[in-house]
Design a protein around this motif. Structure first.
Motif: not given
Length: 599
Positions: A431-436, A441-442, A488-491
């Motif tokens: 995933l891109l952890p810094g992106m929501s 998903v988009a 954020q995905a990383g969270n």
């Protein structure tokens, strides 16, 4: 930046030249900050977001400056007419350099930018038409509707108007469909390719984008200074621009202005105070900048801008964590036609993968039909994930053939296979952890829209962007992550991240879904919810091929199993047969699953 602070900043910039008491030196300094900010905004996109380090941006500034200087002095062109040609010259050269140098990786890329940056510096200084090292003097000043922009106060508004326009356009771009692809270049390029993102093209795009902003800065510089010479376009200025990006915050657009301000103000103060303190005329600012850079990298790796955000009470990098507003309603995205139930979707025939003398996959063959879930099982090292990568084009097969809906796909790139309707998750979460969560998903729906870079930068794609985000939200609701859209995905916890990967794959509207250990790290209830999602997808006609180690999970939801061991197919059949197969029990399932067979 908070909207109120943005408006206050813009108002302050607009009022300063109108105040008679404002020193002329301040206006000149602000003009240089604006010129540098244009270059550094490009570096934020190229280096901070895209992960491509360049020391050669000063050369593009020089191209813009020398092009307009030559055309206005030697050929008598109007300065405004030279701007399109400046951008054309810079864009064409940047495209050529990008196609060649962006194939390099690691330390070779920044070294190559140093090489061509030095080459252009010496080219500027040795061309007779450019006045060699004396440069070109007498460049015509700009004027607009009869108002001369020859003075510092006169050109101030044009410089800052273009700088703020670059901030606006760049923020729009990074929040758009192409922006998500650009943000995936740093640390997620392989994953992005599997969702149809042409990463090589996007690298060239951001390289040219950064060069064009530098070219505009050069054009402005030539008409502000009314003279150009090679010295401002050397390697030391290329390094200085990178200093500005890193100190301000290489991943933050507003950080470009902050970094430019800090470096140029410090540079001026060092030049004033060092001679007084040390009784020397030596140029020591680069030493101070080097120390400053080490300190920033040690204690503020994201630069100074996040600290400014926190002081201003702004939320950095994301909106509300939970319960954020859902994207507005939008027309549904078009969906690809589905095969009829029972139709063969995937045919794998005798595929083989050799790594030197090691045979990782040994002539494996099986089929997946529409509306069924096929499990690919086997012990660690059996070759399951390698088989996945052969099917999806991540790895080339040594021999054999893979067909999707009757079309041969072995030999195609991961991007081309994704375009046909194959979605996937990964063994190790990518995933891109810094992106929501919503943006991750988009990204999976990248191929379902055609928004380009220009439309993204000009904010003219809102309807299509809304449709992408609405689809992403729908898929997140579908898998039970609807309360985490703006987190954020990383969270997220590992189990949630795995489910997020499935939502991203579903956003691509696949006909065939490949899931690599989707239940790994999930709690019992989460596995039940995942099983319900996969069963619903099967009922809708989705074909699913999954790798999984949880035998209870696999036996419960699959229609068909393929067992691998040491790269070869050991057995194939319905779960009931596999459970009771003596060969499989002996080679793989062992005592734990003998209990399953007898229970």
């Amino acid at each position: 930046m908070n909207r109120a602070y943005t408006l206050a900043f813009v108002a302050l910039l607009a009022l300063l030249p109108l105040i008679p008491a404002t020193p002329e030196f301040w206006i000149t300094q602000l003009n240089y900050i604006g010129l540098s900010s244009l270059v550094v905004i490009g570096l934020v996109v190229l280096t901070g977001v895209g992960g491509l380090t360049s020391f050669g941006q000063a050369a593009f500034v020089g191209m813009g400056a020398y092009t307009t200087a030559y055309l206005t002095t030697a050929l008598g062109w109007s300065p405004w007419l030279t701007l399109p040609l400046c951008l054309t010259v810079v864009g064409v050269i940047a495209y050529g350099l990008g196609v060649v140098t962006l194939r390099l990786s690691g330390h070779y890329l920044p070294l190559s930018t140093i090489a061509w940056g030095l080459s252009f510096f010496y080219l500027f200084g040795n061309m007779e038409a450019f006045g060699k090292y004396d440069g070109i003097a007498g460049v015509e000043p700009l004027s607009l509707f009869g108002w001369s922009l020859a003075s510092g106060r006169g050109i101030y508004y044009l410089i800052w108007g273009l700088a703020l326009a670059a901030v606006w356009a760049t923020r729009n771009l990074l929040d758009s469909r192409p922006g998500r692809a650009i943000r995936a270049l740093k640390g997620g390029a392989g994953m992005a390719e599997s969702f149809g993102v042409d990463t090589a093209s996007y690298k060239v795009v951001i390289f040219v984008y950064a060069a064009l902003l530098a070219g505009i800065s050069g054009w402005l510089y030539a008409h502000m200074q009314r003279a150009v010479s090679p010295s401002p376009f050397g390697l030391n200025y290329g390094i200085e621009y990178l200093f500005m990006a890193v100190i301000g915050g290489a991943g933050h657009v507003w950080g470009a202005i902050l970094g430019s301000t800090v470096v140029l103000v410090l540079k001026d103060q060092i030049q004033n105070w060092v001679p007084r303190l040390f009784d020397t005329t030596a140029n020591l600012e680069m030493i101070v900048f080097g120390v400053l850079l080490v300190v920033v990298l040690q204690y503020a790796r994201d630069g100074l801008w996040p600290y400014v955000q926190r002081l201003a009470g702004a939320r950095a990098g994301r909106r509300a964590a939970r319960g954020g507003e859902e994207p507005p309603e939008a027309p549904p995205l078009p969906q690809r036609p589905r095969p009829t139930e029972g139709e063969v979707v995937l045919e794998v025939e005798a595929i083989r993968k050799e790594f030197g003398g090691l045979v990782a996959v040994n002539d494996i063959g099986f089929r997946v039909r529409a509306g069924e879930i096929v499990g690919l099982i086997g012990p660690n090292g059996a070759g399951k994930s390698t088989t996945f990568n052969l099917i999806t084009g991540v790895l080339p097969a040594t021999c054999g053939e893979v067909r999707f809906l009757g079309k041969r796909i072995s030999g195609l790139s991961a991007r081309a296979i994704a375009r046909l309707g194959v979605g996937r998750s990964f063994q190790h979460v990518q995933l891109l952890p810094g992106m929501s969560v919503l943006e991750n998903v988009a990204l999976g729906a990248h191929l379902r829209s055609n928004v380009g870079v220009v439309a993204g930068a000009l904010h003219s794609e809102r309807a299509r962007e809304a449709a992408l985000l609405h689809e992403a939200s729908r898929q997140l609701q579908r898998v039970g992550l609807g309360d985490y859209l703006h987190e954020q995905a990383g969270n997220l916890a590992l189990g949630q991240q795995r489910i997020l990967e499935i939502a991203r794959a579903l956003a691509a509207d696949p006909v065939l879904l490949l899931l690599d250990e989707p239940a790994a790290g999930l709690r019992y209830k989460e596995k039940q919810e995942l099983a319900a999602v996969l069963s619903q997808l099967r009922a809708e006609g989705m074909s699913i091929l999954l790798v999984e180690h949880d035998m209870e999970f696999v036996m419960r939801i699959t229609n068909h199993l393929v067992v691998m061991d040491f790269g070869t197919k050991l057995a194939e059949g319905p779960p009931v047969e596999i459970q009771s197969s003596p060969v499989v029990l002996e080679a793989y399932l062992g005592g734990v699953d003998e209990e399953l067979a007898h229970g």
